[in-house]
Design a protein around this motif. Structure first.
Motif, PDB file in Angstrom:
ATOM      1  N   UNK A  32      42.501  34.020  45.106  1.00  0.00           N
ATOM      2  CA  UNK A  32      42.670  32.745  45.817  1.00  0.00           C
ATOM      3  C   UNK A  32      44.022  32.108  45.492  1.00  0.00           C
ATOM      4  N   UNK A  33      44.488  32.273  44.242  1.00  0.00           N
ATOM      5  CA  UNK A  33      45.787  31.721  43.829  1.00  0.00           C
ATOM      6  C   UNK A  33      46.950  32.647  44.155  1.00  0.00           C
ATOM      7  N   UNK A  34      46.662  33.720  44.893  1.00  0.00           N
ATOM      8  CA  UNK A  34      47.682  34.673  45.322  1.00  0.00           C
ATOM      9  C   UNK A  34      48.415  35.276  44.114  1.00  0.00           C
ATOM     10  N   UNK A  35      47.608  35.624  43.091  1.00  0.00           N
ATOM     11  CA  UNK A  35      48.100  36.303  41.886  1.00  0.00           C
ATOM     12  C   UNK A  35      49.165  35.490  41.141  1.00  0.00           C
ATOM     13  N   UNK A  36      49.001  34.174  41.166  1.00  0.00           N
ATOM     14  CA  UNK A  36      49.834  33.290  40.345  1.00  0.00           C
ATOM     15  C   UNK A  36      49.203  33.248  38.947  1.00  0.00           C
ATOM     16  N   UNK A  37      49.651  34.149  38.053  1.00  0.00           N
ATOM     17  CA  UNK A  37      49.006  34.329  36.746  1.00  0.00           C
ATOM     18  C   UNK A  37      49.113  33.076  35.876  1.00  0.00           C
ATOM     19  N   UNK A  38      50.242  32.365  35.944  1.00  0.00           N
ATOM     20  CA  UNK A  38      50.394  31.178  35.108  1.00  0.00           C
ATOM     21  C   UNK A  38      49.370  30.111  35.474  1.00  0.00           C
ATOM     22  N   UNK A  39      49.224  29.855  36.768  1.00  0.00           N
ATOM     23  CA  UNK A  39      48.246  28.854  37.213  1.00  0.00           C
ATOM     24  C   UNK A  39      46.817  29.340  36.928  1.00  0.00           C
ATOM     25  N   UNK A  40      46.599  30.635  37.084  1.00  0.00           N
ATOM     26  CA  UNK A  40      45.263  31.212  36.840  1.00  0.00           C
ATOM     27  C   UNK A  40      44.859  31.070  35.373  1.00  0.00           C
ATOM     28  N   UNK A  41      45.789  31.431  34.451  1.00  0.00           N
ATOM     29  CA  UNK A  41      45.505  31.327  33.013  1.00  0.00           C
ATOM     30  C   UNK A  41      45.351  29.873  32.592  1.00  0.00           C
ATOM     31  N   UNK A  42      46.183  28.998  33.141  1.00  0.00           N
ATOM     32  CA  UNK A  42      46.109  27.581  32.782  1.00  0.00           C
ATOM     33  C   UNK A  42      44.782  26.963  33.188  1.00  0.00           C
ATOM     34  N   UNK A  43      44.234  27.403  34.290  1.00  0.00           N
ATOM     35  CA  UNK A  43      42.986  26.808  34.771  1.00  0.00           C
ATOM     36  C   UNK A  43      41.723  27.463  34.252  1.00  0.00           C
ATOM     37  N   UNK A  44      41.825  28.722  33.800  1.00  0.00           N
ATOM     38  CA  UNK A  44      40.605  29.441  33.393  1.00  0.00           C
ATOM     39  C   UNK A  44      40.802  30.181  32.075  1.00  0.00           C
ATOM     40  N   UNK A  45      41.631  29.647  31.164  1.00  0.00           N
ATOM     41  CA  UNK A  45      41.956  30.348  29.921  1.00  0.00           C
ATOM     42  C   UNK A  45      40.732  30.573  29.045  1.00  0.00           C
ATOM     43  N   UNK A  46      39.822  29.586  29.033  1.00  0.00           N
ATOM     44  CA  UNK A  46      38.647  29.717  28.164  1.00  0.00           C
ATOM     45  C   UNK A  46      37.718  30.833  28.667  1.00  0.00           C
ATOM     46  N   UNK A  47      37.485  30.883  29.972  1.00  0.00           N
ATOM     47  CA  UNK A  47      36.648  31.955  30.546  1.00  0.00           C
ATOM     48  C   UNK A  47      37.295  33.323  30.335  1.00  0.00           C
ATOM     49  N   UNK A  48      38.643  33.384  30.445  1.00  0.00           N
ATOM     50  CA  UNK A  48      39.357  34.648  30.221  1.00  0.00           C
ATOM     51  C   UNK A  48      39.184  35.101  28.773  1.00  0.00           C
ATOM     52  N   UNK A  49      39.237  34.142  27.839  1.00  0.00           N
ATOM     53  CA  UNK A  49      39.068  34.470  26.419  1.00  0.00           C
ATOM     54  C   UNK A  49      37.679  35.024  26.142  1.00  0.00           C
ATOM     55  N   UNK A  50      36.648  34.429  26.758  1.00  0.00           N
ATOM     56  CA  UNK A  50      35.270  34.900  26.556  1.00  0.00           C
ATOM     57  C   UNK A  50      35.094  36.308  27.115  1.00  0.00           C
ATOM     58  N   UNK A  51      35.642  36.565  28.311  1.00  0.00           N
ATOM     59  CA  UNK A  51      35.556  37.896  28.909  1.00  0.00           C
ATOM     60  C   UNK A  51      36.258  38.921  28.021  1.00  0.00           C
ATOM     61  N   UNK A  52      37.410  38.546  27.477  1.00  0.00           N
ATOM     62  CA  UNK A  52      38.144  39.460  26.584  1.00  0.00           C
ATOM     63  C   UNK A  52      37.322  39.766  25.328  1.00  0.00           C
ATOM     64  N   UNK A  53      36.665  38.751  24.752  1.00  0.00           N
ATOM     65  CA  UNK A  53      35.825  38.969  23.561  1.00  0.00           C
ATOM     66  C   UNK A  53      34.644  39.877  23.879  1.00  0.00           C
ATOM     67  N   UNK A  54      34.060  39.708  25.056  1.00  0.00           N
ATOM     68  CA  UNK A  54      32.947  40.572  25.467  1.00  0.00           C
ATOM     69  C   UNK A  54      33.399  42.024  25.563  1.00  0.00           C
ATOM     70  N   UNK A  55      34.569  42.242  26.162  1.00  0.00           N
ATOM     71  CA  UNK A  55      35.093  43.598  26.280  1.00  0.00           C
ATOM     72  C   UNK A  55      35.435  44.180  24.908  1.00  0.00           C
ATOM     73  N   UNK A  56      35.948  43.346  24.007  1.00  0.00           N
ATOM     74  CA  UNK A  56      36.290  43.816  22.664  1.00  0.00           C
ATOM     75  C   UNK A  56      35.044  44.258  21.905  1.00  0.00           C
ATOM     76  N   UNK A  57      33.973  43.464  21.988  1.00  0.00           N
ATOM     77  CA  UNK A  57      32.716  43.831  21.318  1.00  0.00           C
ATOM     78  C   UNK A  57      32.134  45.107  21.918  1.00  0.00           C
ATOM     79  N   UNK A  58      32.237  45.233  23.233  1.00  0.00           N
ATOM     80  CA  UNK A  58      31.738  46.450  23.892  1.00  0.00           C
ATOM     81  C   UNK A  58      32.545  47.670  23.451  1.00  0.00           C
ATOM     82  N   UNK A  59      33.859  47.499  23.294  1.00  0.00           N
ATOM     83  CA  UNK A  59      34.715  48.603  22.840  1.00  0.00           C
ATOM     84  C   UNK A  59      34.362  49.012  21.413  1.00  0.00           C
ATOM     85  N   UNK A  60      34.069  48.036  20.559  1.00  0.00           N
ATOM     86  CA  UNK A  60      33.694  48.338  19.174  1.00  0.00           C
ATOM     87  C   UNK A  60      32.379  49.107  19.133  1.00  0.00           C
ATOM     88  N   UNK A  61      31.408  48.685  19.950  1.00  0.00           N
ATOM     89  CA  UNK A  61      30.120  49.403  20.009  1.00  0.00           C
ATOM     90  C   UNK A  61      30.329  50.848  20.458  1.00  0.00           C
TER      91      UNK A  61
END
Length: 480
Positions: A32-61
């Motif tokens: 929707x933001x036409x791949x504007x990463x700065x605006x995307x990270x600024x608006x959803x940084x917390x959700x991105x962090x949670x998704x990254x932690x989920x992937x990290x735990x899955x990788x460790x398993x």
């Protein structure tokens, strides 16, 4: 063989369900933001962090779970600081299943499930996602060491039999649950558009069709029909291309259209065979054969079928080829004809209760007569059918014995069962006789078999003296 890791695609399945609920809206927001990463990270940084932690735990398993196999056993090792190794010997395997889901095929991966008579009754003892080439090598090793490489029989049912089998065993309730889950979970992931569009479309069609039909009656009918249709399609796709083979001491069952499944059953670990019929299949003299073998049919929506619906002669011929030790057994102990009143007692009671409740509601709410009449008809039809089924079961119920096997013929709800059990698989026999049964000299016989969980088979309203004599004559001494 050295320890190996599972296929990397397993990392995605180790991620929790909330991972998908978070990641898909994030991807939609990025588009929707036409791949504007700065605006995307600024608006959803917390959700991105949670998704990254989920992937990290899955990788460790994924990175801390290894497997290997030899000519005698399969090994799984887990843990980092404290390592745990599980060893499962081939001779203790009850079943091995290879599942190639359609979305795993492009990645050349498949799921391996191994079950024994110990462990959880709800999930497999071992479940791994492996490289397809590694999995094929393991199956060759397992098949060769278990002397199952020689083909003895291959049974292919007719396509029409598979369609009829799917018709009979379609579960309307599970289909309704799946339909509602797709709509409302889809609303959570994609947004409210899907749910709102479904509701608007449904309302537009009901306006056209409800000129002479109650809207509520139509809604209920459409939901039931839709649920049944979904369940039918799932069953048909699951059992399409069904094939059953006998290889040495193994029974190999293959099926599936989109998702391919191959199950390897140890014939020695099969607890019993179950010939199932509905009222309609009794009329047309057809039946299906199911088996109880730990692990087979354990996956959600799976049915532990060995022979889909076919005529009785072909059923017994095929069963004799697949399970040659299982004999054809005649019934020797049956309920007396006078016992039909006990078989039909509960259906009659429920029919009368529904009728009385309906008449009472009409007196209190006369303006709702159409609704009350419709609900009563819908509620009473299953019990009328059950009344007919229970009446027929008066003449089909019974027990028999031959060559170390006992046959149990009984009716459970709407389904007729002929269960053939090896005597050495029986863990306990129980005879129940209530005060109401003593004057008529009848009893209830309960046979227990035990694997991951205890299974009971209940044969009702047998003659007590004949049942005791039957057990004593055939040296069945597991009485509680």
């Amino acid at each position: 063989m050295k320890y190996r890791r599972q296929h990397p695609i397993k990392i995605l399945s180790y991620a929790t369900r909330n991972f998908w609920l978070l990641s898909i809206p994030l991807i939609r927001g990025l588009i929707y933001l036409r791949f504007d990463f700065e605006a995307w990270v600024a608006g959803a940084w917390f959700d991105i962090l949670i998704v990254f932690c989920m992937l990290l735990l899955a990788f460790i398993r994924w990175g801390t779970k290894f497997y290997r196999y030899t000519n005698e056993a399969f090994y799984v090792r887990t843990g980092v600081a404290s390592k745990i190794e599980k060893e499962v010997l081939y001779r203790s395997f009850s079943s091995v299943e290879v599942e190639r889901k359609f979305w795993l095929r492009p990645f050349k991966a498949a799921i391996l499930r191994i079950d024994t008579n110990s462990g959880s009754s709800k999930k497999s003892d071992l479940a791994l996602t492996l490289q397809l080439k590694d999995l094929n090598v393991f199956i060759e090793v397992y098949s060769y060491t278990q002397h199952s490489h020689k083909l003895k029989l291959c049974y292919y049912p007719k396509k029409t039999h598979l369609v009829f089998f799917s018709l009979i065993f379609s579960n309307t309730l599970s289909g309704v649950i799946l339909l509602s889950t797709l709509i409302f979970q889809g609303g959570k992931i994609i947004g409210n558009e899907l749910e709102q569009r479904f509701v608007d479309t449904f309302n537009s069609y009901t306006r056209k069709l409800t000129q002479n039909i109650s809207p509520t009656a139509l809604a209920v009918s459409l939901v039931i029909l839709g649920g049944w249709l979904i369940s039918f399609c799932i069953n048909l796709l699951r059992h399409w291309n069904f094939c059953c083979e006998r290889k040495g001491s193994k029974i190999v069952v293959r099926s599936g259209f989109l998702t391919k499944r191959t199950s390897y059953l140890s014939s020695k670990r099969i607890n019993y065979a179950d010939l199932r019929q509905s009222l309609m299949s009794i009329i047309f003299r057809i039946s299906s054969v199911h088996v109880h073998c730990t692990g087979y049919g354990k996956v959600k929506h799976a049915i532990a079928v060995l022979v889909p619906f076919t005529d009785r002669q072909e059923v017994f011929t095929t069963l004799k080829m697949l399970l040659p030790d299982y004999p054809t057994i005649k019934t020797t102990v049956k309920p007396t004809t006078f016992q039909f009143r006990r078989f039909i007692f509960f259906p009659v009671v429920f029919i009368l209760v529904i009728a009385i409740v309906g008449l009472t509601m009409l007196n209190f709410f006369p303006t709702w007569d159409n609704m009350i009449f419709f609900v009563c008809i819908i509620a009473i039809i299953p019990f009328i059918w059950l009344l007919i089924v229970k009446f027929v079961s008066t003449y089909t119920t019974g027990i028999g014995y031959a060559e170390g096997f006992i046959a149990l013929k009984y009716c459970h709800f709407f389904e007729f069962h002929t269960v053939i059990v090896p005597v050495d698989k029986i863990t306990m026999v129980e005879i129940r006789q209530s005060l109401a049964q003593k004057p008529t000299d009848n009893c209830t016989l309960v046979i227990y078999t035990n694997a991951e969980k205890t299974k009971s088979h209940i044969v009702r309203f047998l003659t007590y003296s004949d049942t005791i004599g039957f057990l004593q004559q055939n040296s069945i001494n597991f009485l509680k």
